[in-house]
Design an enzyme around this catalytic site. Structure first.
Site, PDB file in Angstrom:
ATOM      1  N   HIS A  10     -28.014   0.027 -12.584  1.00 56.51           N
ATOM      2  CA  HIS A  10     -29.407   0.095 -12.098  1.00 56.51           C
ATOM      3  C   HIS A  10     -30.371  -0.461 -13.150  1.00 56.51           C
ATOM      4  CE1 HIS A  10     -32.441   2.311  -9.417  1.00 56.51           C
ATOM      5  NE2 HIS A  10     -33.156   1.631 -10.297  1.00 56.51           N
ATOM      6  N   HIS A  12     -33.626  -3.516 -13.154  1.00 53.19           N
ATOM      7  CA  HIS A  12     -34.394  -4.522 -12.400  1.00 53.19           C
ATOM      8  C   HIS A  12     -34.555  -5.765 -13.266  1.00 53.19           C
ATOM      9  CE1 HIS A  12     -35.818  -1.699  -9.197  1.00 53.19           C
ATOM     10  NE2 HIS A  12     -35.459  -0.839 -10.123  1.00 53.19           N
ATOM     11  N   HIS A 205     -33.251   3.446  -3.634  1.00 53.83           N
ATOM     12  CA  HIS A 205     -34.063   4.349  -4.465  1.00 53.83           C
ATOM     13  C   HIS A 205     -34.428   5.573  -3.616  1.00 53.83           C
ATOM     14  CE1 HIS A 205     -34.664   0.835  -7.023  1.00 53.83           C
ATOM     15  NE2 HIS A 205     -35.290   1.591  -7.908  1.00 53.83           N
ATOM     16  N   GLU A 208     -36.319  10.052  -6.405  1.00 51.38           N
ATOM     17  CA  GLU A 208     -36.854   9.813  -7.757  1.00 51.38           C
ATOM     18  C   GLU A 208     -38.185  10.560  -7.860  1.00 51.38           C
ATOM     19  OE1 GLU A 208     -37.993   5.727  -8.433  1.00 51.38           O
ATOM     20  OE2 GLU A 208     -38.317   6.009 -10.571  1.00 51.38           O
ATOM     21  N   HIS A 229     -31.541   6.863  -8.806  1.00 52.36           N
ATOM     22  CA  HIS A 229     -32.194   8.052  -9.411  1.00 52.36           C
ATOM     23  C   HIS A 229     -31.677   9.357  -8.779  1.00 52.36           C
ATOM     24  CE1 HIS A 229     -35.007   5.510 -11.678  1.00 52.36           C
ATOM     25  NE2 HIS A 229     -35.076   4.789 -10.592  1.00 52.36           N
ATOM     26  N   ASP A 287     -33.009   0.815 -16.105  1.00 53.68           N
ATOM     27  CA  ASP A 287     -34.087   0.605 -15.126  1.00 53.68           C
ATOM     28  C   ASP A 287     -34.990  -0.595 -15.455  1.00 53.68           C
ATOM     29  OD1 ASP A 287     -35.158   1.244 -12.698  1.00 53.68           O
ATOM     30  OD2 ASP A 287     -36.310   2.979 -13.354  1.00 53.68           O
TER      31      ASP A 287
HETATM   32 ZN   LIG Z   1     -35.246   1.282 -10.074  1.00 54.46          ZN
END
Ligand SMILES: [Zn+2]
Length: 340
Positions: A10, A12, A205, A208, A229, A287
């Site tokens: 995970h 980005h 997602h 979270e 998450h 992340d």
């Molecule tokens: Zn994310």
């Protein structure tokens, strides 16, 4: 723990641009450089150190989004990403991004040719990165919150299923959890149902900032195989026990989860600590390194400082390999490498 042969699920790509590259590109494109115009100050402005809230966390992304809408940049960012991953002892990574962010007009619905070019550019960067740094990187295409872009993402995932793309995700433009209304959006549900039918892997997602019911919806309506998450699963014992029983994989991002304000500021025990105690199927991920200032090794060290045992950390890395979206034979090779 020697932190070798790590797997990351995970991260980005838009949130993993080197500060040096961002600085250079902002100047080259005559765009405003955050801060007083120096690289040092840009770093200070881009890295969030204090947990305030999600909006504060997401604010620096506008500078990144400004520079990545360019095929050459997409390829460069993907290539440099592999180098950063190799410095962090990562052997395999699934990087997610919105193809729309890498197209010149960045429209919510761009033309398919521009989107395909963007995906191909990232894959070229990853392929060169693998050759030069020994890191295998694959893409998860991320549909943007409540837009027709999710349909584009489905189409692109079908086109590139055997060519660098391993799955889909859905998030806001800046990469945070989608809103509750979107989880009721028939278009988004259709995309995930169709992905399942076509054998395209799915993550989402959820949990979270949203509650545990979002996780149930992600699993039952969206047929997601992993949860991005998911910390708020702990708010409901019944749902938590279900996830434990079904060995649902949680892609945890320790430092980012504190900075986004998705957890109560006064938490005594981070959900990941509880996950480790209960032997939950979770992994450790970074992340958005550009904004958190943490790459995956920093996250491993952070959770170790919370008292998570070496065995649990190794298990988290094994979990990442076992729950990755690679084809079965490649996954088996990866697991073999990790366990060596
Ligand atoms: Zn994310």
């Amino acid at each position: 723990m020697d932190y070798q042969n790590l797997v990351e699920l995970h991260v980005h790509l838009e949130g993993a641009v080197r500060h040096e590259t961002l600085y250079e590109l902002l100047k080259e494109k005559c765009l405003p450089v955050p801060g007083n115009g120096t690289l040092e100050d840009l770093k200070k402005k881009m890295i969030i150190n204090e947990p305030i809230d999600l909006a504060h966390f997401l604010a620096p992304f506008c500078h990144i989004v400004d520079v990545v809408k360019d095929i050459a940049v997409a390829e460069r960012v993907a290539y440099e990403f592999c180098e950063e991953m190799s410095k962090n002892n990562v052997k395999y990574v699934e990087a997610r991004y919105s193809p729309h962010n890498f197209t010149p007009d960045q429209k919510e619905v761009s033309n398919m040719t521009a989107l395909e070019e963007a995906v191909k550019a990232v894959t070229r960067g990853f392929t060169k990165g693998e050759l030069d740094f020994g890191v295998k990187a694959r893409s998860i295409l991320c549909g943007l919150n409540g837009t027709d872009g999710v349909i584009d993402v489905l189409q692109l995932s079908k086109t590139f299923k055997n060519d660098g793309v391993v799955g889909i995700d859905m998030a806001t433009k800046q990469g945070s959890e989608i809103t509750e209304e979107i989880l009721l959006d028939p278009k988004a549900i259709y995309v995930y149902e169709e992905a399942k039918k076509c054998g395209i892997h799915r993550t989402l997602h959820a949990g979270e900032t949203g509650g545990p019911d979002m996780i149930v919806r992600a699993l039952d309506v969206f047929h997601t195989e992993r949860i991005g998450h998911g910390y708020h699963v702990l708010d409901d014992n019944k749902i938590y026990n279900r996830c434990l029983k079904e060995k649902i994989h949680f892609e945890c991002c320790p430092w980012s989860s504190l900075l986004t304000g998705s957890l109560c500021k006064t938490i005594i025990k981070h959900p990941i600590v509880r996950f480790a105690e209960d032997d939950v199927n979770f992994s450790i991920n970074s992340d958005d390194p550009t904004v958190t200032g943490f790459w995956i090794l920093d996250d491993y060290k952070l959770v170790q400082s919370w008292g998570i045992s070496e065995n649990s950390l190794k298990q988290a890395n094994n979990n990442a390999a076992e729950n990755c979206f690679l084809p079965e034979h490649e996954k088996a090779q990866l697991i073999k490498l990790i366990k060596k």
